[in-house]
Design a protein around this motif. Sequence first.
Motif, PDB file in Angstrom:
ATOM      1  N   LYS A 125       0.840  -1.328   0.098  1.00  0.00           N
ATOM      2  CA  LYS A 125      -0.036  -0.009   0.056  1.00  0.00           C
ATOM      3  C   LYS A 125       0.799   1.407  -0.037  1.00  0.00           C
ATOM      4  O   LYS A 125       1.660   1.347   0.815  1.00  0.00           O
ATOM      5  N   VAL A 126       0.582   2.170  -0.854  1.00  0.00           N
ATOM      6  CA  VAL A 126       1.252   3.492  -1.144  1.00  0.00           C
ATOM      7  C   VAL A 126       2.913   3.279  -0.917  1.00  0.00           C
ATOM      8  O   VAL A 126       3.485   3.643   0.000  1.00  0.00           O
ATOM      9  N   PRO A 127       3.418   2.510  -1.738  1.00  0.00           N
ATOM     10  CA  PRO A 127       4.836   2.115  -1.962  1.00  0.00           C
ATOM     11  C   PRO A 127       5.777   3.514  -2.353  1.00  0.00           C
ATOM     12  O   PRO A 127       6.325   3.485  -3.422  1.00  0.00           O
ATOM     13  N   VAL A 128       5.469   4.662  -1.613  1.00  0.00           N
ATOM     14  CA  VAL A 128       6.055   6.013  -1.993  1.00  0.00           C
ATOM     15  C   VAL A 128       6.751   6.541  -0.923  1.00  0.00           C
ATOM     16  O   VAL A 128       6.119   6.816   0.253  1.00  0.00           O
ATOM     17  N   ASN A 129       8.088   6.881  -0.913  1.00  0.00           N
ATOM     18  CA  ASN A 129       8.769   7.448  -0.084  1.00  0.00           C
ATOM     19  C   ASN A 129       8.619   9.160  -0.137  1.00  0.00           C
ATOM     20  O   ASN A 129       8.745   9.559  -1.269  1.00  0.00           O
TER      21      ASN A 129
END
Length: 478
Positions: A132-136
């Motif tokens: 889920k939401v693989p964003v840095n």
Amino acid sequence: MREKHEEVWNNCLQIIKDNIPSNSFNTWFKPITPIKLEQSVLRIEVPSTFFYEFIEEHYIDLLKKVLQKELGNEAKLEYSVKVDSSAYNNNVKKSNIVFPTGTAPNLTNKSLPLTAPSKDPLSPYLTPGIKKVPVNPNLNSNYTFENFVEGKCNRLSRSAGKAIGANPGGTAYNPIFIWGESGMGKTHLAQAIGIEVKNNFKEDKIVLYVPANKFQAQYTEASRKNTRNDFLHFYQMIDVLIVDDVHEFAGKPGTQDTFFHIFNHLHQSGKQLILTADRPPSELNGMNARLISRFKWALTTEISTPDYETRIAILNKKAHNDGIILDKDIITYMAENITGSVRELEGALISLMAHATLIKEDLTIDFAKSKIDQLIKKPIRDITINYIKKVVCDFMNVKVEDINTKSRKQEIVQARQIAMFFAKKYTKASLATIGAEIGNKDHATVLYANKTVNNLQETDKLYKTNILGIDKRIQSMI
């Protein structure tokens, strides 16, 4: 055996390949697949609606000529756009969409209402193992509102930022365009908004901070690898996009076109856009007019040089955060004498503490004055293209605005070339950016200017003396 439509399209490609740069050919024409040929109508399949629009805008004349050569004056072209994770409108099913040339909707001035991708998009910020939401978000945890000192110089920007942090995309401040000279705190404030959103909405909002040069590098890499769709899908799923130093897009038309579509999609989807630059939108040279118009939609706020009270507050805050106890007289002397950017103030405080620590000297007002006076004599500041233009024009007695015109007067051309020469020498800006900022020229003109200045210095003593004089003035700020 090759089908007729494949043969026609292959013949077209041979001509197109000879008329455009190889990287453009590989990016925009290699991914196209011919589907069928009926009489004089050739249908081709393109990877996305963005592809369709870009080709219509930049290569339609070339396509028209090569098709007419192959199929005659009655030649027509139809586009079949792959629909993968996106829909063109509410009536479109997951099947091919056909846009006959001349009747296709005008996509140039509006963004497509794309839906979020059905699979995790490729991204330089992907974190393996997280579904889920693989964003840095790429945010600096020190750049919070708590660490951002409010003053007259930034009050409007900070107030708007706090409102955005509480309701991203839902205020009148979308987009917001924060501008100011280097070191004034634009990056700090922009990231503080992102951190505030993350604190208020946890994982419900996808936040991303990206410097303009990083965005440019990602776009170039995506074009090289033919993964532009993944690149677009990734940015289209962001809820709060923070792009720092957008003036660095100058002279990069491909990046500007791509960002224009991302900007439109996010804005029309109610997502929050936060932009920073070193000047207001009206002064951004080398930018596509339609992108400038989007920037002008924004609430434009300036972060200016901090006043005396704000400088006092900044020094006290920095000293407190670093666990330093400073005499009030030292803080006052620094605030009275260091009147530049926030970065200069903080740098001076760090330098003062380093001197006292390394030589084990008591931090008295006399000691502080001696070190601060040295810093004042030689402030550390960034040399910008705008500063170089001003120095050159002052020295040569021409107006700054004149070198940005198409004037061919000798003194104007000479000032323009010298400004390009020193911009190349003293800044890290690309040749394209330098050209865009000085006369709206291309990179080849900058290279020619540099060569001309070097040659004239070798043959003309007066010219060389003038160059050395300008160089000395520029270096006086370092």
